[in-house]
Design an enzyme around this catalytic site. Structure first.
Site, short mmCIF file in Angstrom:
data_model
loop_
_atom_site.label_atom_id
_atom_site.label_comp_id
_atom_site.label_asym_id
_atom_site.label_seq_id
_atom_site.Cartn_x
_atom_site.Cartn_y
_atom_site.Cartn_z
N GLU A 84 -26.36 -14.51 32.86
CA GLU A 84 -25.29 -14.59 33.84
C GLU A 84 -25.89 -13.80 35.00
OE1 GLU A 84 -22.26 -15.35 33.60
OE2 GLU A 84 -21.81 -15.95 31.39
N SER A 345 10.52 14.37 -15.75
CA SER A 345 9.90 15.01 -16.90
C SER A 345 8.06 15.75 -15.95
CB SER A 345 9.41 15.02 -18.39
OG SER A 345 10.00 14.09 -18.49
#
Length: 682
Positions: A84, A345
């Site tokens: 690029e 419980s």
């Protein structure tokens, strides 16, 4: 005017014009209004090892993750710059050589062959979201590029490109791209992967590998071929990379522990990175287990699981529901690990531990399981049956209701509430005062609360705060239960038979089913970890036929198998633990008759002369002198319900192994009559 003077004047004029032009250019660039470079990046939630748990999108549903050049594989950076912008580190924002080349190619070919844009110009376009075709747009990009180069370093400009470059769909930035296309972070890439990432931003819509694989392959291979020309790759390496397969589909971003991730983001909304104590591998496994566990249950059922290291307090996994999206009417968005429910419980072990601590009972104490009434309250066992006289340990293993209510009646419900409060659990009462029903589930707690309570039990009675954010520090709190009481309850629970098909691995666990089958539970621990499972409906309606032992317990055992291949052993009994049979116990402990029975006064009952009740004394080398009168020898002296001196015929003694704090001192004579005082020792 002489010729030399004219020449000198012309040169001076040209120099002045050049300076003026330079000044005008400088002013033009300095006056540039830069776009915002501090763009929002996706909030990330990570586990204890730095792995991604969840990522959130930014505005317009885009994935844009924070990244810096040092987090990216150098081969990609090299390819990007070579392809690029070869002179990226030499130009000042605009590359005149590239611009001339692009202009010449356009004139010669009659169309744009290459744009001549530098990476800095591309950053300018990305930040302003501007086009590239019109000359005014190109001029603006040049101006912003020059200005960017004056305010930011090359690495900062490269970081902006790596963060904002488009990679198809709603993907922005190289980290979003590598996670979506390759399922990994960008710090290690193959040459083919790096080449595809270089090619994609030039035409992200047309080159998506999942939608246009042929176009994507051609673009990638073109980059690879160019890399051989620029000597970034050898021809053989480029050729080998061209044979690598393209990604077929776009991978979803991690979305583990959604409830915990949402909570972290809610607690610190301005923070973009959150680090949790969770383990992503275990979290993923338990989320899968949660989904499979609900396969045969009604569509409105939900599930929650929490796993923690009880020695450090760190939560390793937290599943708030089986499906966060709430598909199938399961209300998956509700975090049931934090929902207040009836514990059934599961509080019973703590009542027994308190009874052991107070000298009311011992695991081998005999207790009656028969119809009893406590004022207007008449509890019944879950199955409606009665077992008669049996050891306390068996009453706990069978999860009988009447024996535990009888113990709680002697202890006092407020003390159970206080135990939970001191352990960091703010239980919710349906009324203003705690009644005996809280021992059977008549109180509101969360799954996380229960796991924290059982972490205390597993941690030899010392409270341990659970933490789930890595920045927090777990604090080991007070000794809530004695080591011996915690061990005795743990030993009883580890003797429970495992569910059918589960390994016989001595996991200490307790199940529970709330009234009306609205909640089913299983909580368990070994020497290192504690875990809890809840199943029910988020709206609180019953789940007919559901029991903790049938539904939740098998999932608890499966969760431990997914946690580790072998359980860590439970600790051995502390030295002070009373390991005796029923017949060997002191007379008051052989059969439970209530707190006051051993202390009923008779004319010749023993009476403590020293120390007086409520006294504050200083220990002498850990010994406490005691005196009594009356009573029939031999005498048994007890401290906090634990025998410390037996077979004594003298009425004076020194009690050993006492520690600072409040202590209950009691003496029992040969006829089982007793006296007691409470003192504070320094």
């Amino acid at each position: 005017m002489p010729r030399r003077a004219r020449i000198l004047l012309c040169l001076t004029a040209l120099l002045a014009l050049s300076v003026a032009e330079k000044l005008l250019y400088e002013h033009w660039v300095r006056a540039t209004e830069l776009p915002t470079v501090l763009s929002e990046t996706s909030t990330e939630v990570r586990d204890r090892n730095g792995n991604l748990l969840r990522v959130y999108t930014v505005e317009n549903g885009r994935w844009r993750l924070h990244v810096s050049p040092d987090q990216v594989d150098p081969i990609y950076i090299d390819m990007l710059i070579a392809y690029e912008d070869k002179r990226f580190y030499r130009h000042t924002g605009v590359d005149p050589v590239a611009m001339l080349r692009a202009s010449g190619q356009a004139l010669f070919n009659g169309q744009v062959i290459s744009g001549g844009s530098t990476l800095t110009m591309q950053v300018a376009r990305l930040l302003e979201n501007s086009g590239t075709g019109h000359w005014t747009g190109k001029l603006r990009q040049m101006r912003v590029a020059w200005a960017l180069e004056r305010h930011y370093s090359k690495d900062q400009i490269l970081r902006l490109y790596l963060t904002h470059a488009p990679f198809g769909g709603n993907l922005e930035g190289v980290r979003a791209a590598t996670l979506a296309w390759f399922g990994k972070e960008p710090h290690r890439l193959t040459m083919a992967e790096a080449a595809l990432l270089v090619a994609l931003p030039q035409s992200p819509a047309a080159r998506r590998p999942d939608q246009s694989p042929d176009t994507a392959r051609l673009a990638r291979n073109r980059v690879l071929e160019r890399m051989t020309q620029y000597a970034v790759l050898t021809p053989s390496a480029a050729q080998a990379a061209q044979s690598e397969r393209l990604p077929q589909t776009r991978r979803p971003f991690p979305a583990l522990a959604p409830h915990m991730a949402d909570a972290a983001r809610r607690n610190q909304p301005t923070q973009t990175r959150h680090h949790l104590t969770l383990d992503s591998s275990l979290q993923r496994s338990l989320e899968t287990l949660a989904k499979s566990a609900l396969r045969d249950l009604p569509k409105t059922a939900s599930i929650a699981m929490v796993v923690s290291n009880h020695q450090t307090g760190e939560v390793l996994a937290s599943v708030g529901s089986a499906d966060y999206s709430g598909a199938g009417h399961r209300s998956g968005y509700v975090d049931m690990a934090q929902a207040v429910r009836s514990p059934g419980s599961t509080l019973k072990p703590f009542i027994y531990a308190m009874a052991f601590d107070r000298g009311l009972a011992h695991p081998q104490t005999l207790i009656d399981d028969r119809p009893l009434s406590f004022g207007v309250y008449t509890p019944q066992n879950f199955d409606g049956q009665y077992r008669g006289v049996l050891p306390v340990a068996d009453a706990l293993r069978l999860s009988l209701n009447i024996p535990v209510v009888a113990l709680l009646d002697q202890i006092g419900p407020a003390h159970l509430m206080d135990l939970m409060r001191r352990n960091g659990v703010q239980a919710q009462l349906p009324g203003d005062q705690a009644g005996l029903a809280i021992g059977l589930g008549g109180v509101g707690v969360t799954l996380t609360d229960l796991v924290q309570l059982y972490a205390m039990l597993a941690n030899q009675g010392r409270s341990r705060q659970l933490i789930w954010q890595a920045a927090d520090t777990s604090r080991e709190g007070a000794q809530i239960l004695s080591r011996s009481a915690a061990w005795q309850v743990s030993d009883i629970l580890s003797g429970l038979a495992p569910p059918p098909g589960a390994p016989h691995n001595r996991l200490a666990y307790k199940t529970g089913t709330s009234y009306g089958h609205r909640d089913v539970w299983a909580i368990g621990f070994d020497g290192m970890h504690v875990a809890g499972v809840w199943i029910g409906r988020p709206d609180g309606t019953p789940l007919p036929g559901a029991f903790g032992g049938d539904l939740a317990a098998p999932i608890l055992f499966e969760a431990f198998q997914r946690l580790k291949p072998e359980l860590d052993p439970l600790p051995p009994p502390p030295p002070e633990t009373l390991l005796l049979s029923t017949a060997e116990l002191p007379a008051p402990l052989r059969r439970f008759t209530g707190r006051n029975a051993p202390f009923e006064k008779s004319p010749n009952a023993p009476k403590l002369i020293f120390p007086p009740n409520g006294a504050r004394l200083t220990l002498d080398a850990g010994m406490l002198p005691v005196k009594l009168r009356d009573g029939e020898p031999p005498f048994v002296w007890m401290a906090n319900g634990i025998p410390v001196l037996g077979g004594q015929h003298r009425r004076e003694a020194s009690l050993p192994a006492l520690s600072a704090g409040y202590s209950e001192i009691s003496v029992i004579d040969a006829k089982g009559r007793a006296a007691r005082v409470t003192v504070r020792l320094d």
